[in-house]
Write a protein that holds these residues in place. Structure first.
Motif, PDB file in Angstrom:
ATOM      1  N   SER B  46       0.837  -1.206   0.000  1.00 50.45           N
ATOM      2  CA  SER B  46       0.000   0.000   0.000  1.00 50.45           C
ATOM      3  C   SER B  46       0.864   1.244   0.000  1.00 50.45           C
ATOM      4  N   GLN B  94      -9.281   0.278  -0.526  1.00 46.95           N
ATOM      5  CA  GLN B  94      -9.582  -1.047   0.010  1.00 46.95           C
ATOM      6  C   GLN B  94     -11.048  -1.159   0.430  1.00 46.95           C
ATOM      7  N   ASP B 174      -6.158  -0.704  -4.399  1.00 47.85           N
ATOM      8  CA  ASP B 174      -5.550  -1.289  -3.201  1.00 47.85           C
ATOM      9  C   ASP B 174      -6.496  -2.326  -2.595  1.00 47.85           C
ATOM     10  N   GLU B 175      -6.222  -3.575  -2.853  1.00 44.88           N
ATOM     11  CA  GLU B 175      -7.084  -4.663  -2.388  1.00 44.88           C
ATOM     12  C   GLU B 175      -8.564  -4.327  -2.562  1.00 44.88           C
TER      13      GLU B 175
HETATM   14 MG    MG Z   1      -2.246  -2.625   2.487  1.00 42.38          MG
END
Ligand code: MG
Ligand code: ADP
Lengths: 290, 253, 303
Positions: B46, B94, B174-175
């Motif tokens: 990240s 995320q 990010d994810e």
């Molecule tokens: Mg992360």
């Protein structure tokens, strides 16, 4: 298509620059205003502060002499106030934070506290007059004034105590309960000690709040002038904030006692802000430890 | 097809206060490919991703050494305009983070702040983006209702649509599926597949199957270092390094 | 070791007693509030044997010591409202902008200094601010604007603004601060400038908190006593200009209570005035509470 012309970009940046300028300016205005008040009180008041001023009662219809009875009165009143407010406030906070369940009762209690915090100080004064002075027959006295100031500082104490309790990690409670301690043992032996510094800070803030109030003591405790120091909680007293008001608006010679007014204001402000500064610094140090 | 270099990370070192989160990371990212960052939690994925649109600038206590080139321009140049950089590099987070506004206003947001006032153009662009994010059919009847009423998967696709509306070159994710259920995840993966024609995509994931499914290139990170990077097929079938192999076969810590 | 042989049952009972004790103590705040209401009404209501509620609230003349007296507090109410409104015109922008400065743009080093300044502002005793307004601001206004008296609506509003800024600022700051970072990042990632992010995302998301802050700030201003007592000028008239003297409700009560004969009409009228004042602040506080509960701040997403 996307036209991101330079002029648009520049306009956006300029706007941001201007707005952030306003932010900074506002903060600066506050700081400057505070500085002006300080400067003005200190520059005009410091000359009045002498040993006599701090240790003698006023003389010659309060046109000369000192403010000792006012200092003593204010100390008595504000100490009395937090002696009333701390036990009740801390216990209330413990109930709200440790025992109460989310629900209607909690909601109502909280509503009561926030509304109590919003009651105008003059209303506290009238309440103190009607309830403590007249109804409970305490008369105009330290006791009535301290009780009035006590209920006024109650929300302050509750608020700061709750904050301190919330800051105690949940794991402390779990660890203690896990060892077979009862809820009260946990609160008494683990939670309260951990929250004590924060509660103390709240106490200091409450003290300074009570010391600075005028309207609540006008009809409950304070008098224009009394030459002697109090000997019991049923005596009337002088107090710093009220003394400033009296000298500045109703004294026998307002202009001639200006230096005494500045001096008294300076003493009050040093007392109140000193207490606050103490609390602020103490709290900052606590936060650093965590 | 000729590969064209989109982003070049050179010797990047990154610190949070005294903690070194990235060490000597160098990596090339090519246009119209999906690059996946994989690695155990806390290895700096990240952090690296947020270096690419300078989102880390929001944190006061960071320090960066090295450079990142986007189309031959160092984004850490003092003269770099961070605002327009972020317009060119979209980001999907995320957790879905729609604004507490209507679906329409969420997507239109980027256009509005960029000074576009033409209502017809905005409406058309909102529709295009929602269609591209495969969300249009699901929301077209409630486009002026709050975005907070959408399901998690829908919210995430809305965030993707919102990012696309300002027509960036690069999409950072990010994810993006970590908070979603398998069906919503599948939809997003399909979407990523479609989008790579238009965008250069970098996706962080700790789900190796996902990396294998969606990416062309995979970069494996460990403890702030880039350990190995290669075509995704190659990484998953014949990794060169023992560490990589251990991680992708799940023999890791 | 069976020294402390508390049986489970007795321990349970002790715990229960403790719990109930704390509960009762926690009712003290509401009890006080109730007592305040009761005693204000008890001492205030008798005046309505002399004047009707309508004449009291809307009566133009406040001559409580005349023969026969006039108990109309309309000009006092207008005085209170006017200082409140004018002071909010100053305190709202300053308070909210300072909050934005603290929460968004100030560096950590500067914030460390500015925050205590705001706290100290809140701690200044009102009598000191009133004194300051009397001896420094009033002559200044008199000279600069050439007005008859420096003790007027404008001066009082200025001092009141100073007193309500800390309230507005610190509550707003909390509200701004608790806007989720994700929303801020989402906006910045789309290429919005920091200011655009503040204007379009952060402020709307913290609006309920800021509204609460403003209402509480105004409530503080309307209830503040010493400042209006010392610098508002004390004339029970409906002001026409910013530089007219006014006599807000708290000033009237504080100034006259000492001389009002015990349980006479004047005394009851002052208590009734306090009831009106109390109701105003109660209204403000309930509104603030309602808003902060009804419009809870929205999180990033509600999955
Ligand atoms: Mg992360
Ligand atoms: N804001 C921050 N402040 C300090 N340390 C951080 C911060 N964000 C991340 N870190 C640390 O940097 C390391 C890398 O974090 P991150 O990039 O989030 O890892 P990943 O995304 O691979 O799980 C971790 O050890 C984490 O604890």
């Amino acid at each position: 298509m996307f036209k991101n012309s330079n002029s648009v970009q520049n306009r956006r940046k300029l706007l941001q620059f201007i707005m952030f300028g306003f932010f900074k300016m506002s903060a600066a205005i506050n700081g400057i205003a505070l500085l002006i008040i300080f400067y003005f009180l200190v520059s005009r008041g410091w000359r009045a502060i002498t040993w006599t001023f701090l240790t003698q009662p006023p003389i010659d219809s309060m046109t000369r002499g000192g403010i000792l009875p006012c200092i003593v009165g204010t100390v008595c009143l504000s100490l009395g106030a937090i002696i009333v407010a701390i036990p009740i406030g801390v216990a209330s906070a413990i109930y709200l934070n440790e025992y109460a369940f989310q629900g209607r009762i909690l909601r109502i209690i909280r509503l009561g506290i926030s509304n109590l915090a919003g009651v105008p100080s003059i209303v506290f004064g009238l309440f103190g007059l009607a309830f403590f002075v007249v109804y409970l027959k305490m008369g105009v006295s330290i006791l009535a004034g301290a009780l009035t100031l006590g209920v006024l500082t109650l929300p302050v104490i509750i608020g700061t105590t709750e904050e301190a309790l919330r800051a105690v990690p949940k794991t402390y409670r779990e660890a203690s309960l896990g060892l077979g301690a009862t809820k009260w043992q946990t609160i008494y032996r683990v939670v309260l000690p951990a929250a004590l510094p924060g509660i103390l800070t709240g106490g200091i803030l409450g003290l300074s709040r009570a010391a600075g109030e005028t309207a609540p003591i006008m009809f409950t405790a304070a008098v224009f002038f009394t030459p002697s120091l109090p000997s019991s909680v049923f005596d009337e007293i002088m107090a710093l904030p009220y003394h400033i008001y009296v000298l500045a608006t109703a004294g026998t010679n307002i202009e001639a006692t200006r230096h005494l007014q500045y001096g008294t204001a300076l003493v009050l402000i040093v007392l109140v802000l000193g207490l606050n500064l103490m609390a602020i610094i103490y709290r900052a140090r606590l936060q650093k430890q965590h | 097809m000729e590969k064209s270099l989109k982003i070049a990370i050179k010797e990047l070192n990154f610190f949070y206060r005294d903690f070194k989160a990235l060490t000597d990371v160098s990596l090339d990212v090519y246009a119209h490919e999906v690059t996946a960052f994989i690695g155990p939690s806390g290895c700096g994925k990240s952090t690296l991703l947020r270096c690419l649109n300078r989102m880390n600038d929001l944190i006061s206590y960071i320090r960066i050494k090295g450079s990142i080139f986007l189309d031959d321009q160092n984004i850490y140049d003092p003269g770099m305009d961070v605002v327009s950089l972020r317009r060119r590099i979209g980001m999907v987070f995320q957790k879905p983070n729609p604004f507490p506004k209507s679906v329409f206003e969420n997507v239109a947001y980027g256009l509005r702040v960029n000074g576009i006032k033409d209502k017809a153009y905005i409406a058309q662009q909102v529709e295009t983006s929602l269609k591209a994010a495969a969300l249009w059919d699901e929301v077209k009847d409630r486009i002026h209702e709050s975005a907070l009423g959408l399901s998690g998967g829908q919210q995430q696709r809305l965030c993707i649509a919102r990012a696309m509306a300002v027509q960036p070159d690069v999409l950072l994710m990010d994810e993006p599926c970590s908070a979603l259920d398998p069906i919503a995840t599948q939809k997003i993966e399909e979407l990523i597949h479609k989008l790579k024609k238009t965008y250069t995509i970098i996706i962080v994931t700790h789900n190796m199957q996902q990396a294998a499914r969606v990416s062309d290139i995979t970069a494996f990170f460990y403890l702030g270092k880039l350990i190995e990077t290669d075509e995704t097929d190659a990484i998953f079938t014949r990794p060169k390094l023992k560490q990589t192999e251990d991680y992708i076969t799940g023999r890791f810590g | 070791m069976a020294t402390s042989s508390h049986s489970g049952k007795s321990r349970y009972r002790t715990e229960k007693i403790i719990r109930i004790t704390f509960f009762c103590i926690s009712l003290a705040s509401i009890a006080t509030l109730a007592l305040i209401t009761i005693f204000l009404f008890m001492e205030g209501l008798p005046i309505f044997k002399e004047v009707s509620v309508k004449d009291f609230v809307f009566g133009q003349y406040w001559y409580p010591t005349d023969e026969p007296p006039d108990f109309g507090i309309f000009s006092l109410i207008v005085g209170s409202l006017s200082v409140t409104v004018v002071s909010s015109l100053i305190s709202i922008p300053l308070g909210v902008l300072t909050a934005l400065y603290l929460a968004e743009t100030a560096s950590a080093g500067i914030r460390q200094w500015v925050k205590p300044i705001v706290e100290l502002m809140a701690a200044l005793p009102s009598v000191v601010i009133g004194f300051f307004g009397m001896v420094l601001i009033a002559p200044f206004l008199q000279e600069v604007f050439g007005v008859a008296t420096g003790l007027n609506l404008f001066n009082a509003s200025l001092m009141l603004a100073f007193m309500s800024i800390p309230t507005i600022c610190s509550i707003s700051e909390d509200a701004i601060f608790s806007v989720p970072t994700e929303l801020k990042e989402a906006s910045l990632a789309l290429g919005a400038t920091h200011w655009e992010t503040i204007a379009r995302v952060i402020l709307p998301a913290s609006l309920s908190g800021i509204t609460t802050a403003i209402i509480l700030g105004m409530s503080r201003a309307i209830g503040e006593t010493m400042v209006v007592l010392m610098v508002a000028g004390g004339a029970a008239i409906v002001p026409i200009s910013l530089f007219d003297p006014v006599r807000p409700m708290p000033a009237s009560i504080a100034a006259e209570m000492a001389e009002a004969p015990f349980r006479g009409d004047h005394y009851h009228a002052l208590f009734a005035t306090a009831v009106v004042l109390f109701l105003f602040t109660l209204l403000f506080n309930l509104a603030a509470d309602y808003i902060s509960h009804k419009y809870k701040q929205v999180g990033a997403s509600t999955l």
